[in-house]
Design a protein around this motif. Structure first.
Motif, PDB file in Angstrom:
ATOM      1  N   THR A  52      61.460 -14.657 -35.890  1.00 23.72           N
ATOM      2  CA  THR A  52      60.518 -15.360 -36.768  1.00 23.72           C
ATOM      3  C   THR A  52      59.668 -16.317 -35.945  1.00 23.72           C
ATOM      4  OG1 THR A  52      60.365 -16.529 -38.884  1.00 23.72           O
ATOM      5  CG2 THR A  52      62.063 -17.271 -37.387  1.00 23.72           C
ATOM      6  N   ASP A  53      58.424 -16.482 -36.356  1.00 18.93           N
ATOM      7  CA  ASP A  53      57.480 -17.327 -35.627  1.00 18.93           C
ATOM      8  C   ASP A  53      56.535 -17.970 -36.619  1.00 18.93           C
ATOM      9  OD1 ASP A  53      57.017 -18.053 -32.951  1.00 18.93           O
ATOM     10  OD2 ASP A  53      56.867 -15.959 -32.378  1.00 18.93           O
ATOM     11  N   MET A  54      56.171 -19.201 -36.344  1.00 20.23           N
ATOM     12  CA  MET A  54      55.281 -19.929 -37.236  1.00 20.23           C
ATOM     13  C   MET A  54      53.985 -20.250 -36.492  1.00 20.23           C
ATOM     14  SD  MET A  54      56.387 -23.259 -39.403  1.00 20.23           S
ATOM     15  CE  MET A  54      56.760 -22.829 -41.091  1.00 20.23           C
ATOM     16  N   SER A 141      53.909 -18.006 -41.506  1.00 17.17           N
ATOM     17  CA  SER A 141      55.252 -17.762 -40.989  1.00 17.17           C
ATOM     18  C   SER A 141      55.577 -16.289 -41.159  1.00 17.17           C
ATOM     19  CB  SER A 141      56.267 -18.617 -41.746  1.00 17.17           C
ATOM     20  OG  SER A 141      57.567 -18.348 -41.276  1.00 17.17           O
ATOM     21  N   THR A 143      58.333 -13.123 -40.297  1.00 21.43           N
ATOM     22  CA  THR A 143      59.633 -12.660 -39.807  1.00 21.43           C
ATOM     23  C   THR A 143      59.519 -11.165 -39.582  1.00 21.43           C
ATOM     24  OG1 THR A 143      60.866 -14.379 -40.970  1.00 21.43           O
ATOM     25  CG2 THR A 143      62.098 -12.406 -40.341  1.00 21.43           C
TER      26      THR A 143
ATOM     27  N   MET B  54      58.712 -20.239 -48.637  1.00 15.64           N
ATOM     28  CA  MET B  54      58.093 -21.335 -47.911  1.00 15.64           C
ATOM     29  C   MET B  54      58.067 -22.583 -48.791  1.00 15.64           C
ATOM     30  SD  MET B  54      54.447 -21.050 -45.983  1.00 15.64           S
ATOM     31  CE  MET B  54      54.665 -20.761 -44.247  1.00 15.64           C
ATOM     32  N   SER B  96      62.167 -21.861 -39.914  1.00 18.41           N
ATOM     33  CA  SER B  96      61.044 -22.350 -39.113  1.00 18.41           C
ATOM     34  C   SER B  96      60.482 -23.583 -39.790  1.00 18.41           C
ATOM     35  CB  SER B  96      59.949 -21.289 -39.013  1.00 18.41           C
ATOM     36  OG  SER B  96      60.421 -20.180 -38.288  1.00 18.41           O
ATOM     37  N   ASP B 130      62.022 -21.374 -35.578  1.00 17.69           N
ATOM     38  CA  ASP B 130      60.892 -21.834 -34.789  1.00 17.69           C
ATOM     39  C   ASP B 130      60.654 -23.289 -35.181  1.00 17.69           C
ATOM     40  OD1 ASP B 130      58.808 -21.681 -33.022  1.00 17.69           O
ATOM     41  OD2 ASP B 130      57.475 -20.527 -34.315  1.00 17.69           O
ATOM     42  N   SER B 141      59.857 -22.789 -43.604  1.00 17.65           N
ATOM     43  CA  SER B 141      59.897 -21.374 -43.972  1.00 17.65           C
ATOM     44  C   SER B 141      61.270 -20.825 -43.628  1.00 17.65           C
ATOM     45  CB  SER B 141      58.818 -20.612 -43.221  1.00 17.65           C
ATOM     46  OG  SER B 141      58.894 -19.233 -43.530  1.00 17.65           O
TER      47      SER B 141
END
Lengths: 342, 342
Positions: A52-54, A141, A143, B54, B96, B130, B141
């Motif tokens: 996952t990355d935001m 965000s 995933t 979120m 995140s 994150d 999130s």
């Protein structure tokens, strides 16, 4: 004049329907997609890989020079890159966004065009998400999920002494693309009449605005029966990533400056900004190439792929993490490139 | 005086280490956790269930009256609730967050205390995430993963005509807790000397600030060999959720007002605010109860659980979606409760 539809006219559920109405699931592993409390996937005996990355407006991207379509594309790609960095195949993504009412439905459609273009290109299914408002700014965000045969995943901590240190593609371009866009933004803010000339910088700008993940490299490993011993993707910069692999594998390394792959356009851009191309490659980040280690015995299979460069090798930890420069000097690698004063 | 450590003193990787150093993976399905490009899970023949949500400061929560520890707890629980709503067992989460530098390391620790408390209570592993900065506000999130035996998941679209319509626990309390906190905030902003008296409102405030997911209900289904025909969790309000099930299953329904479970403290709070308790239950949302349909043949098993109320039944679509009030009148159910003018 372009149309502007307020998001509020659709309502929450109307908006979700609007954004997801054309989804056709591509993967047999996608059992239940968008439209329920949760999605269901079945990797049929394979293991599931999750990352996952935001991405935050003003921190990770600047909408002044980032087309929304590219932003949508990149949001997916940077996550897929993490799945490939485990030697796995991405299969599904979820995406959640928070955005202020300055965005219209048409703007959101552009963003999602990029999301769906990336999903189509990499063969992944969008299976869920969340869309909400924010007081200020745009937050994304993502995933990503992928699959891999049990035990075939590649961690950062399992490099072996004597392994070859390798990287895909070329490095440093994304950083120079960003440097260029930041300069043009500054010029534009000072004098809005001046139109930027991006012609000569297409390559480096493309690398920052629309990066690709190295699907081809992971497919090459599979086809060639190659198993890297450690791997990660280059998001923070080559030297930072190499230090992670060394630390987590408890090893040292030797890196050769003249082996680091740098595109001609990247070198030219660096010279224009009076920057050292090697420093850009080491510290730049956002290249989304794969850096990996592999047994020396695999060298002959490896060299068949022109997209892979051998840039050094792994040593016992006592030898430290060293770079040998073009001039033949040896320095310690630091997260900022190298430290000539150590 | 409480300590304040700036997040910048730890750096990105130092912060991640700090926040994740005490993780011990609980589930055999958690093969690789935090610390690599991605996590690896193996549900060993079961299907994987995935959901994401979120939470945005100023939209979903107000830090003026939301303790960070509760916020961390709730961020996890609302996602687990979606996994239970598929009849599945949650096993992993990723989290995140984007936050401005007004937050100290100590504040973040409080938030993560709540995250870990929820993970421990529900037996799930934190396997990734994150952490990034935001220009303004706090954005969270969460993605939750769970597992289920192939084909045992429960969708919203598979209710059958004649099925009983049921709900767990009680409804409307979270909305009244929120109403109460919003009123106290207004009073405090007008006159900071006045301290709120929360004593009589503990139940409703607890329901909004620290909700729980209905793990026990899904475990009861398993133990009793009960398979709901459709299910979802109550996040937007009972009437909105019932309309989803009706629409996606292409059915109508009859709902009895006097069967809707409402806690005594909720009724008292509603009367204080001159609100109708039924309207709060129908439209309030954030109760995180489970609303589900089940075959009439399962009625005898069902009534053994005092936490489950039968509130109506499913009809052919032509009959519409109706509520029969305590006074014996019949109205159409609308997303806002019911529409007495239809």
């Amino acid at each position: 004049m372009s149309e502007r539809t307020e998001i509020s006219t659709l309502g929450e559920f109307g908006l979700i329907d609007h954004l997801t109405k054309n989804i056709e699931l591509q993967n047999v592993s996608s059992i239940v997609g968008v439209g329920d409390d949760a999605a269901v996937i079945d990797h049929f005996g394979k293991q599931t890989v999750v990352t996952t990355d935001m991405l935050v407006e003003g921190v990770h991207f600047d909408l002044m020079y980032t087309p929304l379509r590219h932003l949508g594309y990149k949001s997916i790609v940077v996550n897929l890159s993490d799945i490939y960095a485990m030697n796995a195949t991405p299969t599904q993504v979820t995406i959640s966004i928070a955005l202020s009412n300055k965005f219209s439905v048409e703007a959101l459609d552009e963003f999602y065009e990029g999301v769906y273009a990336a999903c189509a290109k990499y063969g992944v299914d969008l299976i869920g998400g969340d869309t909400t408002s924010s007081q200020k700014g745009f937050v994304i965000s993502v995933t990503a999920l992928g699959e891999i045969s049990p035990g075939k995943y590649v961690k950062r901590s399992t490099a072996q002494q004597g392994d070859l240190l390798c990287v895909s593609g070329d490095l440093g371009a994304a950083f120079l693309g960003l440097t260029f866009l930041e300069r043009e933004k500054k010029i534009f803010l000072e004098n809005p009449q001046v139109q930027p000339d991006l012609e000569g910088e297409k390559y480096v700008i493309g690398r920052i605005l629309k990066p690709e993940a190295r699907k081809d490299i992971v497919e090459f490993f599979e086809k060639s029966a190659l198993q890297p011993t450690a791997m990660m993707d280059v998001s923070d910069g080559l030297s930072s990533e190499i230090l992670h692999i060394c630390k987590q594998s408890n090893l040292g390394c030797v890196l050769y400056e003249d082996k680091i792959p740098i595109h001609e356009d990247t070198k030219n851009a660096a010279f224009k900004f009076q920057l050292d191309p090697t420093a850009c490659a080491l510290s730049g980040g956002e290249d989304y190439e794969l850096v990996f280690t592999i047994a020396q015995a695999d060298y002959e299979k490896l060299v068949l792929n022109e997209q892979i460069s051998v840039i050094g090798y792994m040593t016992e930890p006592e030898k430290g993490k060293k770079i040998i420069t073009k001039g033949g000097n040896t320095f310690d690698i630091t997260a900022q490139g190298w430290n000539a004063f150590s």
